[in-house]
Design a protein around this motif. Sequence first.
Motif, mmCIF file in Angstrom:
data_model
loop_
_atom_site.group_PDB
_atom_site.id
_atom_site.type_symbol
_atom_site.label_atom_id
_atom_site.label_comp_id
_atom_site.label_asym_id
_atom_site.label_seq_id
_atom_site.Cartn_x
_atom_site.Cartn_y
_atom_site.Cartn_z
ATOM 1 N N ARG A 1 -162.246 46.478 114.716
ATOM 2 C CA ARG A 1 -161.575 45.693 115.723
ATOM 3 C C ARG A 1 -160.119 45.490 115.536
ATOM 4 O O ARG A 1 -159.123 45.488 116.315
ATOM 5 N N LEU A 2 -159.861 45.072 114.138
ATOM 6 C CA LEU A 2 -158.315 44.626 113.967
ATOM 7 C C LEU A 2 -157.429 45.803 113.572
ATOM 8 O O LEU A 2 -156.465 45.675 113.881
ATOM 9 N N VAL A 3 -158.042 46.893 113.413
ATOM 10 C CA VAL A 3 -157.070 48.462 113.270
ATOM 11 C C VAL A 3 -157.056 49.092 114.577
ATOM 12 O O VAL A 3 -155.990 50.008 114.401
ATOM 13 N N VAL A 4 -158.132 49.229 115.104
ATOM 14 C CA VAL A 4 -158.276 50.324 115.880
ATOM 15 C C VAL A 4 -157.296 50.517 117.238
ATOM 16 O O VAL A 4 -156.791 51.469 117.838
ATOM 17 N N ASP A 5 -156.997 49.275 117.682
ATOM 18 C CA ASP A 5 -155.728 49.331 118.846
ATOM 19 C C ASP A 5 -154.450 49.795 118.328
ATOM 20 O O ASP A 5 -153.828 50.743 119.158
ATOM 21 N N GLY A 6 -154.059 49.558 117.094
ATOM 22 C CA GLY A 6 -152.900 50.149 116.637
ATOM 23 C C GLY A 6 -153.007 51.702 116.361
ATOM 24 O O GLY A 6 -151.970 52.660 116.515
ATOM 25 N N MET A 7 -154.287 52.042 115.841
ATOM 26 C CA MET A 7 -154.294 53.428 115.604
ATOM 27 C C MET A 7 -154.104 54.154 117.080
ATOM 28 O O MET A 7 -153.545 55.339 117.121
ATOM 29 N N CYS A 8 -154.849 53.830 117.908
ATOM 30 C CA CYS A 8 -154.938 54.246 119.514
ATOM 31 C C CYS A 8 -153.348 54.250 119.797
ATOM 32 O O CYS A 8 -152.717 55.342 120.423
ATOM 33 N N GLU A 9 -152.413 53.296 119.708
ATOM 34 C CA GLU A 9 -151.185 53.276 120.210
ATOM 35 C C GLU A 9 -150.365 54.296 119.419
ATOM 36 O O GLU A 9 -149.479 54.901 119.986
ATOM 37 N N ARG A 10 -150.668 54.570 118.065
ATOM 38 C CA ARG A 10 -149.757 55.601 117.222
ATOM 39 C C ARG A 10 -150.459 56.887 117.400
ATOM 40 O O ARG A 10 -149.976 57.880 117.090
ATOM 41 N N GLN A 11 -151.301 57.069 118.344
ATOM 42 C CA GLN A 11 -152.015 58.306 118.388
ATOM 43 C C GLN A 11 -152.735 59.150 117.076
ATOM 44 O O GLN A 11 -152.540 60.311 117.094
#
Length: 254
Positions: free
Chosen positions: A135-145
């Motif tokens: 939960r802490l890292v996945v949003d950033g991963m998605c934003e950076r593709q």
Amino acid sequence: MNISSERLFDLSGRVALVTGSGQGMGLGIVRALATQGARVIINDYYAERAESSAKALQAEGLQVCAAPGDITVPHIREQIIATARETFGEIDILVNNAGVPPGMPESLRQFKDLEDKDFEQQLDLNLRAILGLTRLVVDGMCERQFGRIVIISSESWRVGLSYGLSNYAAAKAAALGFMRQLSHEVGRSGVTANALSLGCMNNFGYDETAKATTAVGRAGTPEDVGAAVAFLASAEASWMTGQVLALNGGSVTA
């Protein structure tokens, strides 16, 4: 996809967090990722173990740092992620390797002898910690593709054994269910989620068992696990997601 790297599985510029990685299979994963060019955060329940392993790999010229702490505690998870970001940047690769709580395997008992706390301990480490870190890292991963979520599991979820692994196997199986669902939610954002299911490894004295039960006649090593994770973390593995890869020396082939 077009592979432009001069070498396969090049992780240069990537940042990875490997939980439970002060020794054994986790440390093998750290070494493999760092050797491929990643900057790697070593997490371990025991601070001295994480810090000493980090110093040893730093002396070899690898880009690693220590971020010890108990990942079953929510605010500690947040601190670990904050340390990783401050030291190396946003996390591209999360390897959920920690899976053996203090006292295991000595504490293994048959289901009829287990208490609720025995299940909670396994769920805290092998499911809730994975959910919380993701939960802490996945949003950033998605934003950076780009992102790689890897879960280190065990063949105990697949094969029934008499060792007293019901609580451990139940938590491992639950994490695999989460991984499969996550892979479909984030796949079109360049994020993959996969798992390695390990057979007899050489960290718990299973060498003789492995000689008798595996097709290759030996137990698995940190190098075996590290090589598989390096592939899953790479750009070349972008079309593999939602999968459980059996890394067991041929002990289970179906």
